[in-house]
Structure formats: structure tokens, C-alpha cells
Design an enzyme around this catalytic site. Structure first.
Site, PDB file in Angstrom:
ATOM      1  N   HIS A 212      15.749  -2.184 -10.485  1.00 30.03           N
ATOM      2  CA  HIS A 212      15.362  -3.578 -10.222  1.00 30.03           C
ATOM      3  C   HIS A 212      16.318  -4.320  -9.303  1.00 30.03           C
ATOM      4  O   HIS A 212      16.056  -5.470  -8.950  1.00 30.03           O
ATOM      5  CB  HIS A 212      15.213  -4.354 -11.531  1.00 30.03           C
ATOM      6  CG  HIS A 212      16.518  -4.747 -12.138  1.00 30.03           C
ATOM      7  ND1 HIS A 212      17.317  -3.850 -12.788  1.00 30.03           N
ATOM      8  CD2 HIS A 212      17.173  -5.935 -12.176  1.00 30.03           C
ATOM      9  CE1 HIS A 212      18.403  -4.464 -13.213  1.00 30.03           C
ATOM     10  NE2 HIS A 212      18.358  -5.733 -12.849  1.00 30.03           N
TER      11      HIS A 212
HETATM   12  C1  UD1 Z   1      17.710 -11.137 -13.299  1.00 30.38           C
HETATM   13  C2  UD1 Z   1      19.232 -11.214 -13.077  1.00 30.38           C
HETATM   14  C3  UD1 Z   1      19.827  -9.804 -13.040  1.00 30.38           C
HETATM   15  C4  UD1 Z   1      19.426  -9.029 -14.280  1.00 30.38           C
HETATM   16  C5  UD1 Z   1      17.911  -9.027 -14.387  1.00 30.38           C
HETATM   17  C6  UD1 Z   1      17.446  -8.280 -15.612  1.00 30.38           C
HETATM   18  C7  UD1 Z   1      20.156 -13.027 -11.689  1.00 30.38           C
HETATM   19  C8  UD1 Z   1      20.720 -13.350 -10.366  1.00 30.38           C
HETATM   20  N1  UD1 Z   1      19.564 -11.835 -11.798  1.00 30.38           N
HETATM   21  O1  UD1 Z   1      17.146 -10.506 -12.152  1.00 30.38           O
HETATM   22  O2  UD1 Z   1      21.229  -9.910 -13.003  1.00 30.38           O
HETATM   23  O3  UD1 Z   1      19.918  -7.719 -14.169  1.00 30.38           O
HETATM   24  O4  UD1 Z   1      17.464 -10.387 -14.475  1.00 30.38           O
HETATM   25  O5  UD1 Z   1      16.070  -8.251 -15.693  1.00 30.38           O
HETATM   26  O6  UD1 Z   1      20.250 -13.831 -12.584  1.00 30.38           O
HETATM   27  N2  UD1 Z   1       9.461 -12.425 -13.493  1.00 30.38           N
HETATM   28  C9  UD1 Z   1       8.418 -12.255 -14.359  1.00 30.38           C
HETATM   29  N3  UD1 Z   1       8.594 -12.598 -15.660  1.00 30.38           N
HETATM   30  C10 UD1 Z   1       9.770 -13.097 -16.125  1.00 30.38           C
HETATM   31  C11 UD1 Z   1      10.841 -13.266 -15.230  1.00 30.38           C
HETATM   32  C12 UD1 Z   1      10.671 -12.920 -13.920  1.00 30.38           C
HETATM   33  O7  UD1 Z   1       7.351 -11.806 -13.991  1.00 30.38           O
HETATM   34  O8  UD1 Z   1       9.857 -13.369 -17.341  1.00 30.38           O
HETATM   35  C13 UD1 Z   1       9.275 -12.046 -12.086  1.00 30.38           C
HETATM   36  C14 UD1 Z   1       9.213 -13.233 -11.174  1.00 30.38           C
HETATM   37  O9  UD1 Z   1       8.147 -13.051 -10.328  1.00 30.38           O
HETATM   38  C15 UD1 Z   1      10.520 -13.187 -10.412  1.00 30.38           C
HETATM   39  C16 UD1 Z   1      10.924 -11.713 -10.493  1.00 30.38           C
HETATM   40  O10 UD1 Z   1      10.364 -11.225 -11.701  1.00 30.38           O
HETATM   41  O11 UD1 Z   1      10.359 -13.625  -9.108  1.00 30.38           O
HETATM   42  C17 UD1 Z   1      12.406 -11.538 -10.544  1.00 30.38           C
HETATM   43  O12 UD1 Z   1      12.972 -12.302 -11.616  1.00 30.38           O
HETATM   44  P1  UD1 Z   1      14.365 -13.092 -11.453  1.00 30.38           P
HETATM   45  O13 UD1 Z   1      14.672 -13.789 -12.720  1.00 30.38           O
HETATM   46  O14 UD1 Z   1      14.373 -13.842 -10.198  1.00 30.38           O
HETATM   47  O15 UD1 Z   1      15.448 -11.988 -11.248  1.00 30.38           O
HETATM   48  P2  UD1 Z   1      15.574 -10.549 -11.844  1.00 30.38           P
HETATM   49  O16 UD1 Z   1      15.299  -9.616 -10.754  1.00 30.38           O
HETATM   50  O17 UD1 Z   1      14.810 -10.400 -13.121  1.00 30.38           O
END
Ligand code: UD1
Length: 376
Positions: A212
Site C-alpha cells: 500500500h
Molecule cells: C495511511 C497512513 C499509512 C498507513 C496506512 C495503513 C498516513 C500518511 N498514511 O495510509 O502510514 O500505513 O494508513 O492503512 O497517515 N480509504 C478507504 N477507506 C478508509 C480509508 C481510506 O477507502 O477507511 C481510501 C481512500 O480512498 C483514500 C485511500 O484509501 O484516498 C488512502 O487512504 P489514506 O488514509 O489517505 O492513506 P493510506 O494509504 O491508508
């Protein structure tokens, strides 16, 4: 006695196994009043609620519901929404874990209000500022008054950055507290049967993959290359790939072909995932926490990154920093499948008692009189 009021913060999935043992331990002490705030950075059942249910984490007192967004927007939203909560509830301490955007944002808001911050998992450094987490780590550690450390290298990093030794406490790893606590329950999971990994009640050889990190999944070319290498390994053994939402978005766009033994599934709950990790022949990952969990479980791990902020998993554990070159990944995986996986040992203080040590230090510091006792 007026209890010590601690606001504990969670935001994203990897925070949850870290906070669970801390809250459990705090609740054993009537001198502490623990509150829990969820920033809502992760909001899906599979990335959040299921962990609360399985690990018995109490329902958050407040959910800031910040949701997804760019780094600046997400960080700013947490800052904006946590400030009134801190002003109203007047905690003695704010406790943050890990390195996600919520960790930094809450630390900044608290420090500016003159509220002390404790950072659990302080001092880890990849020395790679292109990782958002690295920036979060460095800045959070600059703000925190209590720096709770999981491995010795992290102590060195903090001292090099000029943090006073009296703030640094080498206490072990709260995520491994959770692993040890929940492993017996996790091993009863039916996930092996559900995924066809059992043969006459015995586990077949198989691998687990997680991906990821933006550097691995945000570029279609890189993601395609990595999955190409994994497909070659999947020709030998089934590879179970619980897909993170970020990666899912990219895969949907890419339409990448895949081997039938490369099994893409939805994100798993904690217990099913730990069960898979514990029984896997090999694990391929770019996660930070999984490097530690595999070391604690003695399962060979290939880290598909060029650096790690958790060097003890390499110097003492089962982790190999293999990078992202497909040939190297395939060769390293073949070696593990041939029974030549790395054998490691459990790092110091990864004994399931880190939360106990942290709470003890906080109690000493607030009620024991005088300044915090350094335990480096
Ligand atoms: C975040 C953390 C990362 C951690 C990871 C674990 C930061 C900078 N990054 O990254 O350190 O390793 O979490 O998972 O804080 N989304 C969903 N459902 C959710 C949350 C997110 O569908 O409940 C989707 C959204 O479209 C979002 C994408 O996942 O744009 C990425 O989520 P985001 O929270 O931006 O960062 P992670 O890649 O999850």
C-alpha cells in the site's frame, strides 16, 4: 486523588493494535482516566470498526470524522477539529502512536495548547523524506515530551536529533503486546479453511502479500512490475493478497492480469490476518508493522522497499530488505520456499509488556514526584 486524564488518539488501521493494550492497561489503574479520540482518518468497517470489536477497544469518546483527503487537507482538518476537544476536556497528557497524519496533527495541536504529548513508537527513521510517515515521525518526536521507543536504533536516532535522554524510554513494542495477547484466539480462525489453504487439517505452504506504500502502488508501472514478480511466485504456492483501498483503486484502473493462485481478497480483520501471518511460509510486504509481526512470529519476510525504519527486524529478525527489483524478489522468495528462510530471534523487550512499562513510567512521572525517570 484527581486522576491523570489521558486522551489517547487513533486515526488509521495500524494505530489500533498499538492502542488496544495501552487502553487495557490504563483501565487497570484507577489513578488514570483514559479517553479515546478517533480522528476518522480510516472509516471503513474493514479498516477500523472490526479492529475495535475484535480487540475489545472501547468505543471512542469522540470521533472527529475527518475522512480522506490530501495530506495537507487531512492534517489541517485533524488540527482544526481536535483543538476544541482538547480545550474542553483539558487532559494532562495526549498519547499518540505510530506515524500517520493524525499522529502529527494531534501532537501539534496539543503542544501549542501546552498539553504534554507522549509518542509511542518514537525514534524510528527510514531517512527517506519522500515517505509522508517519515516527516510525521520527525516532527512528532520534536514535539513530544515522552518518547517511548521499540528498538535501540531509535534511541540513537533521537539522541542524534538532540532529544534529551531524560525524555527517551526504551520500553518495547506495544504492537507485539497485541500480537502475543491475541495469537491464541487468532489461531482458531477459520480463514485457512475459507481460503482453501488446509489439506487434511494441515496448512499447505502459502504466502501473504500486502502492498500500500504510495511509492509501490501509485505508479502503474511499479505496481505491474511487483505483481509480475508475485505472479511468478504464485506459480509455486498460493499467495493471499488482502488489498488495501488505495491499492484497490489503482488495480481497478490498471486491469492487471493475474495468476489464479494469486488470490485478491478484501482487507481482513485482525484475527484472520494474524492467523495467516502465523501460518505463512513467506510474507511479502511494504508495511512497517508487518515487518515487526513476522519477526515476532519467526516467519520469513521480504520487504519490498529500499529502506526500513525498523532495522532490528533485519539485524535480529526474519526480515530481508529485498527492494523492488522483480528478479531479486523472485530469487529471495524461491530461497525461502526451498527452506532457506532467515532464522531470527525476538528483539529485546518484545515480550508483551510494553504497555505495562509505559503506564508505569507515566504514573511515576505524574504521581511519583520529580521528573520522568530515563529508562534507556
Ligand atoms: C495511511 C497512513 C499509512 C498507513 C496506512 C495503513 C498516513 C500518511 N498514511 O495510509 O502510514 O500505513 O494508513 O492503512 O497517515 N480509504 C478507504 N477507506 C478508509 C480509508 C481510506 O477507502 O477507511 C481510501 C481512500 O480512498 C483514500 C485511500 O484509501 O484516498 C488512502 O487512504 P489514506 O488514509 O489517505 O492513506 P493510506 O494509504 O491508508
Amino acid at each position: 486523588m484527581i486522576p491523570l486524564k489521558i486522551i489517547n488518539i487513533v486515526g488509521a488501521r495500524p494505530n489500533l493494535p498499538k492502542i488496544a493494550p495501552l487502553i487495557r492497561e490504563m483501565l487497570r489503574h484507577p489513578e488514570i482516566e483514559p479517553l479515546l479520540v478517533h480522528t476518522g482518518q480510516h472509516y471503513d468497517d474493514k479498516l477500523s470498526d472490526i479492529f475495535f470489536r475484535q480487540m475489545g477497544i472501547p468505543k471512542p469518546n469522540v470521533n472527529l470524522e475527518v475522512g480522506s483527503g490530501s495530506h495537507a487537507a487531512q492534517t489541517a482538518e485533524v488540527l482544526r477539529r481536535i483543538e476544541p476537544v482538547l480545550i474542553e476536556s483539558k487532559p494532562d497528557l495526549v498519547l499518540v502512536v505510530g506515524d500517520v497524519n493524525s499522529t502529527l496533527a494531534v501532537s501539534l495541536a496539543a503542544a501549542k495548547l501546552g498539553i504534554r504529548v507522549a509518542h509511542v513508537e518514537a525514534g524510528l527513521r527510514s531517512f527517506d523524506r519522500s515517505m509522508p510517515e517519515e516527516i510525521n515521525r520527525v516532527l512528532t518526536d520534536a514535539l513530544a515530551e515522552y518518547l517511548f521507543v521499540t528498538e535501540k536504533d531509535a534511541v540513537e536516532n533521537l539522541l542524534r536529533e538532540g532529544r534529551p535522554p531524560s525524555r527517551i524510554h526504551f520500553v518495547g513494542n506495544v504492537m507485539i503486546d497485541s500480537l502475543r495477547h491475541f495469537l491464541p484466539i487468532a489461531l482458531k480462525s477459520h480463514i485457512g479453511h475459507d481460503l482453501g489453504l488446509m489439506l487434511k487439517e494441515k496448512w499447505r505452504p502459502f504466502g501473504v502479500l500486502t502492498l500500500h506504500r504510495p511509492s509501490n502502488v501509485d505508479s502503474m508501472a511499479k505496481l505491474g512490475e511487483l505483481l509480475g514478480a508475485v505472479e511468478a511466485i504464485a506459480a509455486e504456492v498460493p499467495i493471499i493478497f488482502p488489498v488495501h483501498p488505495r491499492t484497490q483503486e489503482r488495480l481497478a484502473q490498471a486491469g492487471i492480469a493475474r495468476h489464479p493462485q494469486l488470490l485478491l481478497i478484501s482487507p481482513l480483520g485482525y484475527l484472520d490476518f494474524v492467523c495467516l501471518l502465523g501460518n505463512a511460509t513467506l510474507v511479502l510486504t511494504d508495511s512497517g508493522g508487518i515487518q515487526e509481526e513476522t519477526t515476532a512470529l519467526g516467519v520469513p519476510c521480504l520487504t519490498l522497499r529500499e529502506n526500513t525504519e525498523r532495522p532490528v527486524t533485519i539485524s535480529e529478525g526474519t526480515n530481508i530488505l529485498v527492494g523492488t527489483d522483480p528478479e531479486k524478489i523472485e530469487a529471495a522468495a524461491q530461497a525461502i520456499l526451498a527452506g532457506k528462510g532467515k532464522v531470527g530471534r525476538i528483539p529485546a523487550l518484545w515480550d508483551g509488556k510494553a504497555a505495562e512499562r509505559i503506564v508505569e513510567i507515566l504514573l511515576q512521572s505524574f504521581f511519583g514526584g520529580g521528573a520522568a525517570v530515563a529508562t534507556t
